[in-house]
Write an enzyme that holds these catalytic residues in place. Structure first.
Site, PDB file in Angstrom:
ATOM      1  N   GLU A 108      57.329  43.943  56.267  1.00 26.14           N
ATOM      2  CA  GLU A 108      57.852  44.057  57.636  1.00 26.14           C
ATOM      3  C   GLU A 108      59.371  44.235  57.624  1.00 26.14           C
ATOM      4  O   GLU A 108      59.919  45.040  58.378  1.00 26.14           O
ATOM      5  CB  GLU A 108      57.447  42.815  58.446  1.00 26.14           C
ATOM      6  CG  GLU A 108      55.938  42.790  58.705  1.00 26.14           C
ATOM      7  CD  GLU A 108      55.490  41.558  59.446  1.00 26.14           C
ATOM      8  OE1 GLU A 108      55.774  40.439  58.952  1.00 26.14           O
ATOM      9  OE2 GLU A 108      54.853  41.700  60.498  1.00 26.14           O
ATOM     10  N   GLU A 128      48.159  39.483  56.066  1.00 23.19           N
ATOM     11  CA  GLU A 128      48.116  38.274  56.897  1.00 23.19           C
ATOM     12  C   GLU A 128      46.707  37.900  57.336  1.00 23.19           C
ATOM     13  O   GLU A 128      46.359  36.725  57.424  1.00 23.19           O
ATOM     14  CB  GLU A 128      49.005  38.464  58.138  1.00 23.19           C
ATOM     15  CG  GLU A 128      50.499  38.348  57.859  1.00 23.19           C
ATOM     16  CD  GLU A 128      51.158  39.641  57.407  1.00 23.19           C
ATOM     17  OE1 GLU A 128      50.433  40.575  57.001  1.00 23.19           O
ATOM     18  OE2 GLU A 128      52.398  39.719  57.451  1.00 23.19           O
TER      19      GLU A 128
HETATM   20  N1  3HC Z   1      54.276  31.553  50.375  1.00 28.66           N
HETATM   21  C1  3HC Z   1      54.366  30.440  49.614  1.00 28.66           C
HETATM   22  N2  3HC Z   1      54.047  30.400  48.315  1.00 28.66           N
HETATM   23  C2  3HC Z   1      53.627  31.548  47.761  1.00 28.66           C
HETATM   24  C3  3HC Z   1      53.498  32.731  48.489  1.00 28.66           C
HETATM   25  C4  3HC Z   1      53.856  32.716  49.852  1.00 28.66           C
HETATM   26  N3  3HC Z   1      53.800  33.814  50.622  1.00 28.66           N
HETATM   27  N4  3HC Z   1      53.042  33.696  47.666  1.00 28.66           N
HETATM   28  C5  3HC Z   1      52.888  33.122  46.464  1.00 28.66           C
HETATM   29  N5  3HC Z   1      53.245  31.825  46.526  1.00 28.66           N
HETATM   30  C6  3HC Z   1      53.261  30.856  45.413  1.00 28.66           C
HETATM   31  C7  3HC Z   1      51.871  30.538  44.911  1.00 28.66           C
HETATM   32  O1  3HC Z   1      51.314  29.472  45.644  1.00 28.66           O
HETATM   33  C8  3HC Z   1      52.137  30.166  43.479  1.00 28.66           C
HETATM   34  O2  3HC Z   1      52.624  28.843  43.470  1.00 28.66           O
HETATM   35  P1  3HC Z   1      52.293  27.836  42.233  1.00 28.66           P
HETATM   36  O3  3HC Z   1      52.862  28.520  41.028  1.00 28.66           O
HETATM   37  O4  3HC Z   1      52.966  26.592  42.629  1.00 28.66           O
HETATM   38  O5  3HC Z   1      50.797  27.723  42.181  1.00 28.66           O
HETATM   39  C9  3HC Z   1      53.290  31.076  43.090  1.00 28.66           C
HETATM   40  O6  3HC Z   1      53.885  31.488  44.320  1.00 28.66           O
HETATM   41  C10 3HC Z   1      52.869  32.319  42.330  1.00 28.66           C
HETATM   42  O7  3HC Z   1      51.835  32.951  43.056  1.00 28.66           O
HETATM   43  P2  3HC Z   1      50.532  33.537  42.339  1.00 28.66           P
HETATM   44  O8  3HC Z   1      50.053  32.575  41.320  1.00 28.66           O
HETATM   45  O9  3HC Z   1      49.602  33.938  43.423  1.00 28.66           O
HETATM   46  O10 3HC Z   1      51.157  34.799  41.600  1.00 28.66           O
HETATM   47  P3  3HC Z   1      50.511  36.229  41.355  1.00 28.66           P
HETATM   48  O11 3HC Z   1      51.522  36.993  40.611  1.00 28.66           O
HETATM   49  O12 3HC Z   1      49.129  36.070  40.819  1.00 28.66           O
HETATM   50  O13 3HC Z   1      50.336  36.884  42.817  1.00 28.66           O
HETATM   51  C11 3HC Z   1      51.034  37.552  45.011  1.00 28.66           C
HETATM   52  C12 3HC Z   1      51.459  37.213  43.561  1.00 28.66           C
HETATM   53  C13 3HC Z   1      50.159  38.818  45.040  1.00 28.66           C
HETATM   54  C14 3HC Z   1      52.293  37.789  45.799  1.00 28.66           C
HETATM   55  C15 3HC Z   1      50.213  36.386  45.594  1.00 28.66           C
HETATM   56  O14 3HC Z   1      50.911  35.186  45.383  1.00 28.66           O
HETATM   57  C16 3HC Z   1      49.944  36.507  47.051  1.00 28.66           C
HETATM   58  O15 3HC Z   1      49.034  37.189  47.467  1.00 28.66           O
HETATM   59  N6  3HC Z   1      50.745  35.800  47.887  1.00 28.66           N
HETATM   60  C17 3HC Z   1      50.537  35.751  49.286  1.00 28.66           C
HETATM   61  C18 3HC Z   1      51.029  37.005  49.964  1.00 28.66           C
HETATM   62  C19 3HC Z   1      50.848  36.936  51.463  1.00 28.66           C
HETATM   63  O16 3HC Z   1      49.809  36.556  51.975  1.00 28.66           O
HETATM   64  N7  3HC Z   1      51.894  37.333  52.199  1.00 28.66           N
HETATM   65  C20 3HC Z   1      51.869  37.301  53.616  1.00 28.66           C
HETATM   66  C21 3HC Z   1      52.391  35.968  54.069  1.00 28.66           C
HETATM   67  S1  3HC Z   1      52.212  35.743  55.802  1.00 28.66           S
HETATM   68  C22 3HC Z   1      53.497  36.580  56.490  1.00 28.66           C
HETATM   69  O17 3HC Z   1      54.266  37.213  55.823  1.00 28.66           O
HETATM   70  C23 3HC Z   1      53.605  36.388  57.967  1.00 28.66           C
HETATM   71  C24 3HC Z   1      54.564  37.323  58.609  1.00 28.66           C
HETATM   72  O18 3HC Z   1      53.856  38.451  59.052  1.00 28.66           O
HETATM   73  C25 3HC Z   1      55.190  36.685  59.789  1.00 28.66           C
END
Ligand code: 3HC
Length: 707
Positions: A108, A128
């Site tokens: 975004e 999301e």
């Molecule tokens: N918020 C908080 N913590 C997060 C995070 C996030 N968005 N994304 C990843 N983390 C944390 C994980 O919990 C993990 O923590 P840990 O080591 O303590 O267990 C660490 O970061 C590493 O994450 P992964 O083990 O998942 O690492 P990968 O490399 O396997 O994957 C990723 C990376 C694809 C970015 C995956 O973490 C992921 O899918 N994250 C979520 C992405 C997401 O859903 N983003 C949208 C958020 S909502 C939003 O943006 C709302 C907005 O529209 C207003």
């Protein structure tokens, strides 16, 4: 802690580079959006800076909002003052430079920049919906303007990650930077090139792509119809559609407000809380108490599988799919040929469906070597035994493996229930033996239950967990007991569904309740798919071992009648030739009525809630016993198993998360009533009783006898 600020501005002569540094994934935690705004303002105020770059340090651009902060009170942000609002208004060109992931709030913010470039290996998306919300940072309004409402609907409602090449074709990014090039330097050069471009391209003011919606106004209803079955009981996918629809009907600023309202409706729903819980539960499951980063992890560069049946073949495919060469062993040439043919057929089906390229199929097949002698397995880093579920033959396999495998090889059994310690006792290296329970079909299902025996060493445990992750699985660790965590917590559900038939329920009635709840298939239809003869074997074994075992005469009778499920054309349902659709069968209804009479069970009618609770509470009670014994390390591990092993609807969080919504006390009270009515199998777990008395949730309770 380092002193590096969350966001900093670097000056590269006339280009200002805004760098986000919030490891591990540059989530937009408190301080990050504020930091972006501060650096933006600094860059705008500096006459020497003509254009800017927004980039992330470390392994990713920005993975989105910090999910840990959802559901918690936040200070309100006045409209127009969020980082994407201000990037959008910049009077100097800004280039977003993406590597790793640009997800959610990350994309975004990137869309609020004037240009986007990305490394070839980068992925972008608005995921999301997968955590029960919608893009609330302008994504539902900007993406349709950038790529058209139809493509935006697809991305926002599915939440899928889009590889850079596709993002370029769609128009989300403007250019690709090859992986061996320096992204920051490429972005600085790009920013310099566009420094004097005016007017600045601004996604928010575009309308050209929105015109498409006028010629296809039915696309939103069509999407609602398309997702109706998959998204049943959920709100987020529908709010996503409404928000994109708003982008085609409202001016940008009003669309943003509509997006905010629709977002606010979602943030605290049970669906969103459950999905956030599942996200963190999956990551937590990787952590086994007592294993920290100091425990060495053995490298698994080659593998072996004993047994080329359906499970063995699927396990071999799991290794091959992730680039690991694997040998697969069978006792006879005929069984080996049959196993290899099944593997080839499975791959060929994927090619036919378009999910696998022919040349990739050949590469994967080439990694699987059929062998007939144990000596040929000797140098594998890990071996998985996957023969039929009987103790003595398994012990014989382990004795043979012990004789040939190189020192330090992981010695794993795919048993779904048998005692790992007894299997390990057939070797002189019980420290290297652990359970590695795959779920069927093993190459598709993402769950790996890693079972720690009494003598399993910490590095065997850590290495098996890591091996699972390497082949794309979610590894969940647990202790040793009959059925381990997954099948033991599931067993009472399996019994209760048949016991309810004795009282007059019908398979199709129970299946409907569970499908309405959110399961993809009802449990009786699943039984028919898996084969009813398998469960009958397990019941025999348990009945022989335990004189108090609750027999399931209706299920046994069905198997005696030769009704093994889909493979015999009849089981709990009947099937037409070549068709997998289950049809309720009057023969089964008659059998149920006759046996109910024969057994002298009082017949009654069931409400939907009673069916649901009888099934799930029986398993919650068992799960509490498992937690009390310390076999499970945390209640969310049980949930992750139910989500990935048994098709429990993800938006309900899992068995224990669901039970927490009802509350341990209400669960305990109901179970106590059923204990009085139905006897010992419903004896409430003392752990559950303690939680009920103390008002502690399953989620917050500590496993072990102390509760
Ligand atoms: N918020 C908080 N913590 C997060 C995070 C996030 N968005 N994304 C990843 N983390 C944390 C994980 O919990 C993990 O923590 P840990 O080591 O303590 O267990 C660490 O970061 C590493 O994450 P992964 O083990 O998942 O690492 P990968 O490399 O396997 O994957 C990723 C990376 C694809 C970015 C995956 O973490 C992921 O899918 N994250 C979520 C992405 C997401 O859903 N983003 C949208 C958020 S909502 C939003 O943006 C709302 C907005 O529209 C207003």
């Amino acid at each position: 802690m380092t002193d590096t600020p969350l966001v900093r501005l670097e000056r590269h002569s006339d280009v200002g580079v805004i760098i986000v540094n919030n490891p591990p994934v540059n989530a937009l935690s408190p301080g990050v959006p504020e930091g972006i705004i501060a650096c933006l303002n600094e860059g705008l105020a500096d006459p020497a800076i003509k254009s800017m770059v927004l980039i992330g340090d470390g392994r990713s651009f920005i993975a989105g909002a910090d999910i840990r902060n959802f559901g918690k009170p936040r200070p309100p942000v006045p409209p127009g003052s969020r980082s994407h609002d201000l990037l959008d208004l910049s009077t100097k060109p800004i280039v977003a430079a993406i590597h790793g992931y640009a997800l959610g709030g990350g994309l975004e913010n990137a869309m609020a920049c004037n240009y986007r470039i990305a490394k070839r290996s980068a992925k972008v998306g608005l995921p999301e919906v997968l955590i029960g919300i919608l893009p609330g940072g302008g994504g539902t309004q900007r993406l349709p303007r950038l790529i058209g409402p139809k493509a935006a609907l697809d991305l926002i409602v599915s939440g899928r990650h889009v590889p850079a090449a596709e993002a370029l074709t769609l128009g989300i990014i403007d250019a690709i930077v090859e992986d061996d090039q320096d992204l920051k330097q490429a972005a600085i050069a790009y920013a310099r090139k566009v420094a004097d471009t005016r007017p600045l391209p601004q996604v928010s003011s575009r309308t050209d792509k929105l015109e498409a919606a006028k010629s296809d106004p039915g696309m939103f209803d069509a999407k609602r119809r398309e997702i109706a079955r998959r998204a049943r009981n959920q709100k987020a996918p529908y709010n996503c559609i409404l928000a994109v629809e708003a982008s085609t009907q409202l001016p940008f600023a009003e669309g943003l407000q509509r997006e905010r309202d629709l977002f606010n409706e979602l943030e605290n729903t049970t669906e969103a809380r459950a999905l956030r819980y599942a996200f963190f539960g999956e990551r937590e499951a990787n952590k086994v108490p007592g294993l920290d980063a100091s425990v060495p992890v053995r490298e698994i560069a080659s593998a072996a599988v004993v047994g080329a049946g359906t499970m063995g073949g699927g396990i071999a495919m799991s290794f091959a799919d992730f680039g690991i060469p694997v040998r697969i062993l069978e006792a006879t040439q005929e069984a080996l040929d049959r196993g290899m043919q099944r593997i080839r057929d499975n791959y060929a089906t994927s090619v036919k469906r378009g999910s696998l390229a022919q040349d990739e199929m050949e590469r994967r097949l080439a990694r699987i070597t059929p062998v007939m002698s144990y000596d040929q397995l000797a140098d594998a880093d890990a071996v998985v035994e996957a023969i039929f579920e009987q103790m003595e033959p398994k012990k014989a396999v382990f004795a043979k493996l012990d004789a040939v495998m190189k020192p330090g090889a992981l010695m794993l059994s795919n048993t779904s229930a048998l005692n790992i310690d007894e299997i390990a006792s057939a070797t002189n290296r019980p420290q290297d033996v652990a359970g590695a329970h795959f779920f069927s079909p093993a190459n598709v299902m993402k769950l790996l239950e890693v079972v720690k025996g009494a003598k399993t060493s910490p590095d065997t445990m850590a290495s098996t967990m890591a091996m699972g992750r390497k082949i794309g699985k979610i590894s969940v660790g647990c202790g040793n007991c009959d059925g381990f965590l997954a099948n033991r917590s599931r067993a009472p559900f399996n019994s209760e569904m048949v016991i309810m038939l004795e009282e007059g329920a019908l398979p199709e009635q129970i299946d409907k309740v569970m499908v309405d709840f959110g399961y993809p298939m009802g449990p009786f239809a699943v039984g028919d798919l898996a084969g009813l003869d398998i469960g009958a074997e397990g019941r025999k074994r348990r009945a022989a071992a335990d004189p108090n075992y609750r027999k399931l005469p209706i299920a046994d009778r069905l198997v005696e009648m030769g009704r093994f499920g889909q493979k015999t054309g009849a089981g709990w349902y009947r099937y037409e030739k070549g068709d997998r659709t289950p049809h309720p069968d009057p023969v089964v209804a008659q059998l149920i009525a006759d046996m109910g009479r024969e057994l002298g069970v009082a017949q009654h009618s069931f409400t939907e809630e009673e069916i649901l609770r009888r099934l799930l509470f029986s398993s919650v009670n068992e799960a509490c016993k498992i937690l009390e014994e310390g076999i499970a390390y945390r209640s969310s591990d049980i949930d992750i198993m139910w989500l990935h092993g048994f098709g429990f609807p993800r938006y309900r969080g899992g068995l224990m998360f669901w039970a927490d919504q009802i509350g341990p006390k209400a669960v305990y009270d109901q179970i106590s009533v059923w204990h009085q009515r139905y006897g010992n199998r419903w004896a409430p777990s003392p752990y559950l009783r303690r939680l009920a008395e103390s008002g502690t949730s399953f989620r917050d309770a500590k496993p072990g006898r102390a509760g």
